[in-house]
Design an enzyme around this catalytic site. Sequence first.
Site, PDB file in Angstrom:
ATOM      1  N   CYS A  78       0.799  -1.233   0.000  1.00 18.16           N
ATOM      2  CA  CYS A  78       0.000   0.000   0.000  1.00 18.16           C
ATOM      3  C   CYS A  78       0.826   1.275   0.000  1.00 18.16           C
ATOM      4  O   CYS A  78       0.303   2.356  -0.258  1.00 18.16           O
ATOM      5  CB  CYS A  78      -0.947  -0.038   1.187  1.00 18.16           C
ATOM      6  SG  CYS A  78      -1.921  -1.563   1.194  1.00 18.16           S
TER       7      CYS A  78
ATOM      8  N   HIS B 210      -3.853   6.388   1.113  1.00 16.07           N
ATOM      9  CA  HIS B 210      -4.146   5.031   0.664  1.00 16.07           C
ATOM     10  C   HIS B 210      -5.589   4.693   1.053  1.00 16.07           C
ATOM     11  O   HIS B 210      -5.978   4.836   2.224  1.00 16.07           O
ATOM     12  CB  HIS B 210      -3.166   4.060   1.322  1.00 16.07           C
ATOM     13  CG  HIS B 210      -3.601   2.644   1.253  1.00 16.07           C
ATOM     14  ND1 HIS B 210      -3.959   2.037   0.067  1.00 16.07           N
ATOM     15  CD2 HIS B 210      -3.772   1.703   2.232  1.00 16.07           C
ATOM     16  CE1 HIS B 210      -4.320   0.793   0.328  1.00 16.07           C
ATOM     17  NE2 HIS B 210      -4.220   0.568   1.619  1.00 16.07           N
TER      18      HIS B 210
ATOM     19  N   ASN C  90     -10.056  -1.896  -1.604  1.00 13.88           N
ATOM     20  CA  ASN C  90      -8.649  -1.586  -1.367  1.00 13.88           C
ATOM     21  C   ASN C  90      -7.814  -2.307  -2.424  1.00 13.88           C
ATOM     22  O   ASN C  90      -7.650  -3.528  -2.354  1.00 13.88           O
ATOM     23  CB  ASN C  90      -8.286  -2.041   0.051  1.00 13.88           C
ATOM     24  CG  ASN C  90      -6.822  -1.862   0.389  1.00 13.88           C
ATOM     25  OD1 ASN C  90      -5.995  -1.632  -0.491  1.00 13.88           O
ATOM     26  ND2 ASN C  90      -6.500  -1.987   1.660  1.00 13.88           N
TER      27      ASN C  90
END
Lengths: 326, 77
Positions: free
Chosen positions: A107, A253, A283
């Site tokens: 990430c 993120h 995500n």
Amino acid sequence: MILEYYLPQQSQSNIELAKIFPDWDHQTFEQKVGIKNRHIVEVNETALDIGEKSAIKALAHFDKEKIDFVLLCTQSSDYFLPTSACILQDRLGLNKNCGALDYNLGCSGYVYGLALAKGLLASGIAHNVLLVVAETYSKHLHPGDRVNRAIFGDGAAATIVNNEDLGIGEFSLNTDGSGAKELIVRNGAFRTPKDKDVKDYEYGTGNITSDNHLYMNGPSIFNFTITKIPALVRECAKKNEMELREVDYFIFHQANQFMLEYLRKKIKIEPSKFCIELSDTGNTVSATIPIALKKAIDKGAVIKGNKIMLVGFGVGLSWGATIITL
Amino acid sequence: MKKQELYSLIADELNLEDGSLNETSVLFDIQGWDSMSILVIMTIVDENFGITLSADDFTTIDTIKDLEEKIGAENFK
């Protein structure tokens, strides 16, 4: 700024996931976590494939002959060797006098990629870097891992980084490898090869995984995030000699709306300057920041000249931030 | 903060009726308890007491009373 993303054609809504997990309260999940849908690659489709598709879209706006370096961020390589970036150079028909390498981050990967690209440009090693982030965590997940199947989606993005189209400011980059075990796929490489007799285990509330699949200690990652990210944001602003109020837009993120909202309030960022963009994608690991950035550009939420703080954090543990000028 | 205010905050954030929690309530038995509920408790404690609970803390927190002890009696009115 030349930036494009690609999402796999196959998608899975919360309603579809709830058919697989009938006990799952998808409405509360949707309300809290902010994810309604995620895109998933086909069995024979890889991160390299979707990375290539995002790169083709980006190169439609740029002379590919000028690309002299390819950086590819993924934790889902096609092979142990060769590096996927070499295959990508060939598939895209880029010049052979072009550097190419993969780097393995999650990430925080987009922020780190911009840092590497900036170094290549500043040193004169390269003049036009193709930065591709491509991730397929769906391939790492246990079929019974309800929470992570709901959170993660697959996606890719490609950015042309050069001195003309994008201003990249100062970076704050951080690592704490003592947290490696908190988000990990234990088996499958050389420390512990994939175990065909591996035992499934339950964790959290009704989620199944095994050491052959991804494990995430959600509370531990959350603790890391709320402890480290406010300080990271302040340090990044300081390194760029800016007050937080002078930053036009913040793209963190896109992990989880609940966590993002908590961080926003803790850091005292106005809602209008803070990106929440994960409803359709979930995500997507290293791809969340460029996907959210591209959507913000397309919506007019950010315009040329804006100063945007990008903040990545996750597996490693690894975290970093920078400020770009569109 | 009074203990009762903590119960109300947790109930509100977890979409429970006000008054439905007390010291003896077992966290994992709360209706709808899931992975996100731990994060909700972590944010409430962080925001209101300045204490960041770790994932390990939740291995020893069973009841609301355990949570209060982790926060510390001195932090309540």
